[in-house]
Design an enzyme around this catalytic site. Structure first.
Site, mmCIF file in Angstrom:
data_model
loop_
_atom_site.group_PDB
_atom_site.id
_atom_site.type_symbol
_atom_site.label_atom_id
_atom_site.label_comp_id
_atom_site.label_asym_id
_atom_site.label_seq_id
_atom_site.Cartn_x
_atom_site.Cartn_y
_atom_site.Cartn_z
ATOM 1 N N PRO A 10 0.754 -1.311 -0.095
ATOM 2 C CA PRO A 10 0.140 -0.050 -0.042
ATOM 3 C C PRO A 10 0.965 1.287 0.158
ATOM 4 O O PRO A 10 1.827 1.180 0.736
ATOM 5 C CB PRO A 10 -0.807 -0.111 1.304
ATOM 6 C CG PRO A 10 -0.064 -1.203 2.057
ATOM 7 C CD PRO A 10 0.555 -2.064 1.196
ATOM 8 N N ASN A 11 0.312 2.194 -0.855
ATOM 9 C CA ASN A 11 0.857 3.498 -0.899
ATOM 10 C C ASN A 11 2.172 3.676 -1.631
ATOM 11 O O ASN A 11 2.615 4.880 -1.852
ATOM 12 C CB ASN A 11 0.871 4.272 0.470
ATOM 13 C CG ASN A 11 -0.370 4.228 1.305
ATOM 14 O OD1 ASN A 11 -1.425 4.984 0.636
ATOM 15 N ND2 ASN A 11 -0.352 3.935 2.282
ATOM 16 N N ARG A 18 4.919 12.172 -3.429
ATOM 17 C CA ARG A 18 4.858 12.482 -2.166
ATOM 18 C C ARG A 18 5.914 12.457 -1.137
ATOM 19 O O ARG A 18 6.643 11.344 -1.328
ATOM 20 C CB ARG A 18 3.436 12.102 -1.487
ATOM 21 C CG ARG A 18 2.424 12.000 -2.268
ATOM 22 C CD ARG A 18 1.153 12.968 -2.180
ATOM 23 N NE ARG A 18 0.129 13.000 -3.139
ATOM 24 C CZ ARG A 18 -0.848 12.115 -3.038
ATOM 25 N NH1 ARG A 18 -0.985 11.357 -1.853
ATOM 26 N NH2 ARG A 18 -1.713 12.090 -3.921
ATOM 27 N N TYR A 23 11.088 9.122 1.621
ATOM 28 C CA TYR A 23 11.151 7.919 0.756
ATOM 29 C C TYR A 23 11.890 8.273 -0.759
ATOM 30 O O TYR A 23 12.051 7.245 -1.440
ATOM 31 C CB TYR A 23 9.688 7.456 0.336
ATOM 32 C CG TYR A 23 8.882 6.804 1.490
ATOM 33 C CD1 TYR A 23 9.419 5.929 2.169
ATOM 34 C CD2 TYR A 23 7.784 7.504 1.948
ATOM 35 C CE1 TYR A 23 8.863 5.293 3.251
ATOM 36 C CE2 TYR A 23 7.211 7.147 3.068
ATOM 37 C CZ TYR A 23 7.835 6.002 3.902
ATOM 38 O OH TYR A 23 6.687 5.515 4.888
ATOM 39 N N ASN A 74 8.236 -5.850 -0.673
ATOM 40 C CA ASN A 74 7.848 -4.551 0.181
ATOM 41 C C ASN A 74 6.317 -4.455 0.520
ATOM 42 O O ASN A 74 5.501 -3.901 -0.103
ATOM 43 C CB ASN A 74 8.452 -3.548 -0.434
ATOM 44 C CG ASN A 74 8.345 -2.335 0.264
ATOM 45 O OD1 ASN A 74 7.710 -2.156 1.400
ATOM 46 N ND2 ASN A 74 8.981 -1.224 -0.054
ATOM 47 N N ALA A 77 2.947 -0.755 5.074
ATOM 48 C CA ALA A 77 2.580 -0.752 6.405
ATOM 49 C C ALA A 77 1.778 -1.867 6.789
ATOM 50 O O ALA A 77 1.872 -2.331 8.059
ATOM 51 C CB ALA A 77 1.605 0.281 6.307
ATOM 52 N N ASP A 87 0.927 -15.632 6.873
ATOM 53 C CA ASP A 87 0.185 -17.012 6.801
ATOM 54 C C ASP A 87 0.543 -17.304 5.255
ATOM 55 O O ASP A 87 0.604 -18.409 4.809
ATOM 56 C CB ASP A 87 -1.012 -17.210 6.994
ATOM 57 C CG ASP A 87 -1.223 -17.166 8.647
ATOM 58 O OD1 ASP A 87 -0.143 -17.529 9.548
ATOM 59 O OD2 ASP A 87 -2.515 -16.854 9.213
ATOM 60 N N GLU A 98 12.183 -9.730 2.733
ATOM 61 C CA GLU A 98 11.473 -8.614 3.102
ATOM 62 C C GLU A 98 12.222 -7.472 2.661
ATOM 63 O O GLU A 98 13.370 -7.348 2.883
ATOM 64 C CB GLU A 98 11.135 -8.721 4.768
ATOM 65 C CG GLU A 98 10.685 -7.503 5.141
ATOM 66 C CD GLU A 98 10.198 -7.510 6.576
ATOM 67 O OE1 GLU A 98 10.251 -8.656 7.022
ATOM 68 O OE2 GLU A 98 10.052 -6.344 7.194
ATOM 69 N N HIS A 100 12.533 -2.909 2.549
ATOM 70 C CA HIS A 100 12.039 -1.693 2.877
ATOM 71 C C HIS A 100 12.813 -0.718 2.335
ATOM 72 O O HIS A 100 14.298 -0.743 2.357
ATOM 73 C CB HIS A 100 11.822 -1.535 4.254
ATOM 74 C CG HIS A 100 10.602 -2.401 4.927
ATOM 75 N ND1 HIS A 100 9.257 -2.277 4.784
ATOM 76 C CD2 HIS A 100 11.001 -3.748 5.578
ATOM 77 C CE1 HIS A 100 8.797 -3.301 5.190
ATOM 78 N NE2 HIS A 100 9.813 -4.046 5.878
ATOM 79 N N ARG A 107 13.015 4.371 12.779
ATOM 80 C CA ARG A 107 11.829 5.043 12.909
ATOM 81 C C ARG A 107 10.901 4.605 14.023
ATOM 82 O O ARG A 107 11.275 4.218 15.004
ATOM 83 C CB ARG A 107 10.924 4.870 11.382
ATOM 84 C CG ARG A 107 12.107 4.994 10.263
ATOM 85 C CD ARG A 107 11.175 4.984 8.899
ATOM 86 N NE ARG A 107 10.106 5.874 8.784
ATOM 87 C CZ ARG A 107 9.291 5.542 7.795
ATOM 88 N NH1 ARG A 107 9.246 4.920 6.802
ATOM 89 N NH2 ARG A 107 8.247 6.473 7.941
ATOM 90 N N ARG A 111 7.122 0.554 13.912
ATOM 91 C CA ARG A 111 7.524 -0.160 12.517
ATOM 92 C C ARG A 111 8.520 -0.934 12.815
ATOM 93 O O ARG A 111 9.156 -1.732 11.949
ATOM 94 C CB ARG A 111 8.144 1.083 11.623
ATOM 95 C CG ARG A 111 7.382 2.023 10.941
ATOM 96 C CD ARG A 111 7.827 3.090 10.100
ATOM 97 N NE ARG A 111 7.088 4.260 9.895
ATOM 98 C CZ ARG A 111 5.936 4.477 9.376
ATOM 99 N NH1 ARG A 111 5.444 3.502 8.334
ATOM 100 N NH2 ARG A 111 5.248 5.603 9.288
HETATM 101 O O1 CA2 Z 1 10.376 1.850 3.974
HETATM 102 C C1 CA2 Z 1 9.640 1.329 3.160
HETATM 103 O O2 CA2 Z 1 9.669 0.630 2.153
HETATM 104 C C2 CA2 Z 1 8.303 1.059 4.005
HETATM 105 O O3 CA2 Z 1 7.572 -0.356 3.486
HETATM 106 C C3 CA2 Z 1 7.366 1.999 3.365
HETATM 107 C C4 CA2 Z 1 5.817 1.915 3.960
HETATM 108 C C5 CA2 Z 1 6.016 2.162 5.453
HETATM 109 O O4 CA2 Z 1 4.560 1.949 5.975
HETATM 110 C C6 CA2 Z 1 6.814 0.996 6.149
HETATM 111 O O5 CA2 Z 1 6.842 1.003 7.495
HETATM 112 C C7 CA2 Z 1 8.134 1.070 5.447
HETATM 113 C C8 CA2 Z 1 5.081 3.407 3.509
HETATM 114 C C9 CA2 Z 1 5.195 3.302 1.956
HETATM 115 C C10 CA2 Z 1 4.401 4.697 1.691
HETATM 116 O O6 CA2 Z 1 5.032 5.050 0.883
HETATM 117 C C11 CA2 Z 1 4.563 6.426 0.213
HETATM 118 C C12 CA2 Z 1 5.419 7.114 -0.823
HETATM 119 C C13 CA2 Z 1 5.095 8.340 -1.070
HETATM 120 C C14 CA2 Z 1 4.066 9.107 -0.260
HETATM 121 C C15 CA2 Z 1 3.632 8.669 0.917
HETATM 122 C C16 CA2 Z 1 3.749 7.475 1.247
#
Ligand code: CA2
Length: 144
Positions: A10-11, A18, A23, A74, A77, A87, A98, A100, A107, A111
């Site tokens: 997700p995201n 953003r 990121y 990846n 969240a 599972d 895994e 990230h 962080r 997390r």
């Molecule tokens: O660091 C990573 O790759 C994460 O998997 C990214 C997730 C976060 O919840 C994990 O704890 C670590 C969040 C991805 C959100 O990506 C965005 C990208 C641009 C703007 C907003 C969110």
């Protein structure tokens, strides 16, 4: 030919659009190109996917059995919350790395928990987009 599923949660579709301070400026399309180049250099096939939906991710993990030899995940969240994804990984018995972009251990406390790590072969985090080709190389070595 060895084949890998690279699955993003997700995201991650928002990468580069953003929060570049957290990121980076690299988009998910840029990361896909990095992965394709690495896979080509190593003689691997890849499927690159992203979903904001936990159920879709679970279905892609199930379908990976018989199609792919390993998974780079990846889970965004969902890493910190999803026993269902954990599972699903256990059920397909494929090696999973895994991944990230950020160093999740540097962080917020929430997390620091990963359900994925409990069933993963290994974890790569904190290297930004470069972590993807690193994970492809690591999984390729592990599959030899
Ligand atoms: O660091 C990573 O790759 C994460 O998997 C990214 C997730 C976060 O919840 C994990 O704890 C670590 C969040 C991805 C959100 O990506 C965005 C990208 C641009 C703007 C907003 C969110």
């Amino acid at each position: 030919m060895t084949s890998l599923l690279i699955l993003n949660g997700p995201n991650l579709n928002l990468l580069g659009q953003r929060q570049p301070e957290v990121y980076g400026a690299t988009t998910l399309a840029d990361i896909e190109r990095l992965c394709e180049a690495k896979a080509k250099a190593l003689g691997l096939a890849i499927e690159f996917a992203q979903s904001n939906d936990e159920a879709v991710m679970i279905d892609l993990i199930h379908k990976a059995r018989g199609r792919h030899d390993g998974i780079i995940l990846n889970a965004g969240a969902y890493t910190h919350t999803s026993i269902a994804l954990m599972d699903a990984i256990s059920s397909v018995a494929l090696p999973v790395i895994e991944l990230h972009l950020s160093n999740i251990h540097a962080r917020e406390d929430f997390r620091h928990t990963s359900y994925i790590a409990k069933v993963a072969l290994g974890v790569i985090c904190g290297f930004g987009a470069s972590g993807y080709p690193m994970a492809i190389e690591a999984l390729n070595e592990a599959l030899k």
